[in-house]
Design a protein around this motif. Structure first.
Motif, PDB file in Angstrom:
ATOM      1  N   ALA A 139       0.860  -1.180   0.000  1.00 37.48           N
ATOM      2  CA  ALA A 139       0.000   0.000   0.000  1.00 37.48           C
ATOM      3  C   ALA A 139       0.897   1.231   0.000  1.00 37.48           C
ATOM      4  N   VAL A 140       0.756   2.067  -1.012  1.00 35.92           N
ATOM      5  CA  VAL A 140       1.675   3.193  -1.183  1.00 35.92           C
ATOM      6  C   VAL A 140       1.006   4.267  -2.031  1.00 35.92           C
ATOM      7  N   THR A 141       1.363   5.530  -1.787  1.00 39.72           N
ATOM      8  CA  THR A 141       0.845   6.617  -2.619  1.00 39.72           C
ATOM      9  C   THR A 141       1.612   6.662  -3.938  1.00 39.72           C
ATOM     10  N   ASP A 142       1.024   7.298  -4.939  1.00 36.92           N
ATOM     11  CA  ASP A 142       1.712   7.409  -6.223  1.00 36.92           C
ATOM     12  C   ASP A 142       2.932   8.312  -6.122  1.00 36.92           C
ATOM     13  N   TYR A 143       2.937   9.256  -5.192  1.00 38.27           N
ATOM     14  CA  TYR A 143       4.104  10.111  -4.982  1.00 38.27           C
ATOM     15  C   TYR A 143       5.308   9.285  -4.540  1.00 38.27           C
ATOM     16  N   LEU A 144       5.100   8.358  -3.608  1.00 34.78           N
ATOM     17  CA  LEU A 144       6.199   7.524  -3.138  1.00 34.78           C
ATOM     18  C   LEU A 144       6.583   6.471  -4.173  1.00 34.78           C
ATOM     19  N   LEU A 201       3.318  -5.391  -6.284  1.00 35.80           N
ATOM     20  CA  LEU A 201       1.973  -4.938  -6.657  1.00 35.80           C
ATOM     21  C   LEU A 201       1.540  -3.791  -5.749  1.00 35.80           C
ATOM     22  N   ALA A 202       1.372  -2.606  -6.322  1.00 35.47           N
ATOM     23  CA  ALA A 202       0.922  -1.447  -5.552  1.00 35.47           C
ATOM     24  C   ALA A 202      -0.585  -1.487  -5.396  1.00 35.47           C
ATOM     25  N   VAL A 203      -1.063  -1.220  -4.188  1.00 36.03           N
ATOM     26  CA  VAL A 203      -2.500  -1.152  -3.918  1.00 36.03           C
ATOM     27  C   VAL A 203      -2.803   0.206  -3.297  1.00 36.03           C
ATOM     28  N   PRO A 204      -4.055   0.679  -3.372  1.00 34.15           N
ATOM     29  CA  PRO A 204      -4.396   2.012  -2.851  1.00 34.15           C
ATOM     30  C   PRO A 204      -4.035   2.161  -1.375  1.00 34.15           C
ATOM     31  N   TYR A 205      -3.591   3.364  -1.039  1.00 32.35           N
ATOM     32  CA  TYR A 205      -3.133   3.660   0.328  1.00 32.35           C
ATOM     33  C   TYR A 205      -3.975   4.746   0.972  1.00 32.35           C
ATOM     34  N   THR A 206      -4.356   4.531   2.217  1.00 35.85           N
ATOM     35  CA  THR A 206      -4.784   5.590   3.126  1.00 35.85           C
ATOM     36  C   THR A 206      -4.260   5.208   4.497  1.00 35.85           C
ATOM     37  N   SER A 207      -3.898   6.190   5.300  1.00 34.52           N
ATOM     38  CA  SER A 207      -3.375   5.877   6.626  1.00 34.52           C
ATOM     39  C   SER A 207      -4.427   5.174   7.479  1.00 34.52           C
ATOM     40  N   GLN A 208      -5.717   5.544   7.264  1.00 38.46           N
ATOM     41  CA  GLN A 208      -6.787   4.924   8.043  1.00 38.46           C
ATOM     42  C   GLN A 208      -7.014   3.462   7.650  1.00 38.46           C
ATOM     43  N   GLY A 209      -6.705   3.126   6.400  1.00 36.17           N
ATOM     44  CA  GLY A 209      -6.967   1.771   5.932  1.00 36.17           C
ATOM     45  C   GLY A 209      -5.847   0.790   6.181  1.00 36.17           C
ATOM     46  N   ASN A 247      -5.979  -8.057   7.960  1.00 42.26           N
ATOM     47  CA  ASN A 247      -6.730  -8.983   7.112  1.00 42.26           C
ATOM     48  C   ASN A 247      -5.849  -9.670   6.079  1.00 42.26           C
ATOM     49  N   ASN A 248      -4.550  -9.399   6.125  1.00 46.75           N
ATOM     50  CA  ASN A 248      -3.599 -10.007   5.203  1.00 46.75           C
ATOM     51  C   ASN A 248      -3.851  -9.592   3.753  1.00 46.75           C
ATOM     52  N   ASP A 249      -4.407  -8.401   3.571  1.00 51.38           N
ATOM     53  CA  ASP A 249      -4.655  -7.894   2.223  1.00 51.38           C
ATOM     54  C   ASP A 249      -3.394  -7.300   1.614  1.00 51.38           C
ATOM     55  N   ILE A 250      -2.452  -6.884   2.452  1.00 56.64           N
ATOM     56  CA  ILE A 250      -1.187  -6.319   1.987  1.00 56.64           C
ATOM     57  C   ILE A 250      -0.047  -6.899   2.812  1.00 56.64           C
ATOM     58  N   ASP A 251       1.160  -6.775   2.276  1.00 59.25           N
ATOM     59  CA  ASP A 251       2.354  -7.219   3.000  1.00 59.25           C
ATOM     60  C   ASP A 251       2.962  -6.084   3.809  1.00 59.25           C
ATOM     61  N   ILE A 252       3.083  -4.914   3.197  1.00 56.17           N
ATOM     62  CA  ILE A 252       3.588  -3.738   3.897  1.00 56.17           C
ATOM     63  C   ILE A 252       2.830  -2.508   3.428  1.00 56.17           C
ATOM     64  N   GLY A 291       2.756   8.234   5.837  1.00 55.50           N
ATOM     65  CA  GLY A 291       2.799   8.983   7.092  1.00 55.50           C
ATOM     66  C   GLY A 291       1.982   8.284   8.149  1.00 55.50           C
ATOM     67  N   LEU A 292       2.495   7.186   8.667  1.00 57.18           N
ATOM     68  CA  LEU A 292       1.741   6.291   9.541  1.00 57.18           C
ATOM     69  C   LEU A 292       2.045   6.536  11.017  1.00 57.18           C
ATOM     70  N   GLN A 293       1.018   6.351  11.841  1.00 58.69           N
ATOM     71  CA  GLN A 293       1.160   6.450  13.290  1.00 58.69           C
ATOM     72  C   GLN A 293       0.950   5.064  13.909  1.00 58.69           C
ATOM     73  N   ALA A 294       1.192   4.950  15.214  1.00 55.48           N
ATOM     74  CA  ALA A 294       1.032   3.670  15.918  1.00 55.48           C
ATOM     75  C   ALA A 294      -0.386   3.134  15.730  1.00 55.48           C
ATOM     76  N   MET A 295      -0.489   1.841  15.447  1.00 59.96           N
ATOM     77  CA  MET A 295      -1.786   1.204  15.183  1.00 59.96           C
ATOM     78  C   MET A 295      -2.054   0.015  16.107  1.00 59.96           C
ATOM     79  N   GLY A 296      -1.244  -0.167  17.131  1.00 51.62           N
ATOM     80  CA  GLY A 296      -1.442  -1.288  18.035  1.00 51.62           C
ATOM     81  C   GLY A 296      -0.214  -2.174  18.093  1.00 51.62           C
ATOM     82  N   GLU A 297      -0.194  -3.043  19.089  1.00 49.62           N
ATOM     83  CA  GLU A 297       0.977  -3.881  19.319  1.00 49.62           C
ATOM     84  C   GLU A 297       1.203  -4.910  18.221  1.00 49.62           C
ATOM     85  N   ASP A 298       0.173  -5.203  17.426  1.00 48.13           N
ATOM     86  CA  ASP A 298       0.338  -6.220  16.383  1.00 48.13           C
ATOM     87  C   ASP A 298       0.877  -5.654  15.077  1.00 48.13           C
ATOM     88  N   ILE A 299       1.086  -4.340  15.007  1.00 48.42           N
ATOM     89  CA  ILE A 299       1.616  -3.700  13.804  1.00 48.42           C
ATOM     90  C   ILE A 299       2.973  -3.080  14.115  1.00 48.42           C
TER      91      ILE A 299
END
Length: 305
Positions: free
Chosen positions: A99-104, A126-134, A141-146, A150-158
């Motif tokens: 998951a990555v923006t087109d800028y990156l 394979l690039a997939v659409p990115y949003t920080s909330q998603g 859900n194992n929809d992406i690998d990485i 501009g990401l913030q803490a999302m829990g101990e499992d991330i």
């Protein structure tokens, strides 16, 4: 817990990963009835419906999601210990979803592809659409690998890894009337603005800062991607608050004037995120290492650290 064996947990993991009893059975080389019976046993053991039908698949309950988050990392460790996965980038045909923006991706993908063509020709990125909330749900859900952004803490499992620090600039065409002198706050507020909003919400970081000071700007147009920013700025009198790298890595950067934003906008850290269940996955570790190395070459080595 005495009624729960590792086999049952593995079936639960497969059903959650595939979102379907049928697909889980295929993945595990089991009959569909055997997986259904296992699901029935899970419901008794965990005292929860766990799954309900949703179209051709299933919808996990809140408890199923919570259990899966807790079980994924230990399962991955058990599988690695019992049967260490071998990964050779030179012969692997693995596909990675990022998951990555087109800028990156516009800056990172060419360097990444050049390396892959020489060292890992069978690998697919394979690039997939990115949003920080998603990002959190996508990883869980194992929809992406990485995910990279501009990401913030999302829990101990991330897990999060800092890649580089990005600053904000105000961009406009080089012959824009406001490019002739230092940009003042009044000129900034009077101008028509272009906002890149990946979520579609017409409020950005500059608007949050302005609101705290009782001020507003006029967002005249929005885009949900970065690739159209430079052509639109060149064809109009719009100005835009952007991550500095959007302009600095663009082929037409010499035709764009980038200056300081007349607001107190703190820089933000660009980070890479992955789920703890892939912490020791050798293929993912290889990819993560490449991303870290190449982001340092693209951004940090060019003065954006």
């Amino acid at each position: 817990m005495k009624d729960i064996d590792l086999h049952l947990i593995s079936i639960f993991d497969a059903v959650m990963t595939e979102g379907s009893v049928t697909k889980a059975a295929e993945r595990l080389a089991m009959t569909q009835s055997a997986v259904s019976n296992a699901v029935a046993r899970m419901r008794v053991v965990w005292n929860d419906p766990l799954f309900t039908r949703s179209g051709r698949g299933i919808q996990p309950s809140a408890k199923a999601h919570a259990l899966w988050r807790e079980l994924q990392a230990p399962l991955a460790q058990i599988r690695t210990a019992a049967s260490p996965e071998k990964f050779d980038p030179a012969t692997s045909t693995r596909a990675f979803r990022v998951a990555v923006t087109d800028y990156l991706s516009s800056a990172l993908w060419p360097m990444l592809r050049k390396h892959i063509e020489h060292e890992a020709p069978g690998i697919r990125i394979l690039a997939v659409p990115y949003t920080s909330q998603g990002t959190g749900p996508q990883l869980r859900n194992n929809d992406i690998d990485i995910s990279i952004g501009g990401l913030q803490a999302m829990g101990e499992d991330i897990r999060l890894q800092s890649l580089f620090v990005e600053h904000w600039v105000c961009a406009m065409r080089a012959d824009h009337p406001l490019a002739r002198t230092a940009l003042t706050r009044d000129d900034f507020l009077d101008a028509d603005h272009l906002l890149v909003s990946l979520s579609g919400h017409p409020v950005g970081v500059a608007d949050d800062v302005l609101e705290r000071h009782g001020m507003r700007r006029r967002v005249a147009m929005t885009l949900n991607h970065f690739s159209g920013v430079v052509p639109l700025l060149l064809a109009s009198d719009l100005i835009s608050v952007l991550p500095a790298g959007v302009i600095r890595t663009h082929a037409l950067r010499r035709r764009i004037h980038a200056c300081d934003v007349p607001l107190d906008l703190p820089p933000f850290a660009c980070r890479m995120a992955w789920h703890t269940r892939h912490e020791r996955d050798p293929a993912q570790r290889w990819l993560r290492g490449l991303v870290i190395q190449m982001c340092a070459r693209i951004w940090n080595d060019r003065g954006t650290a």
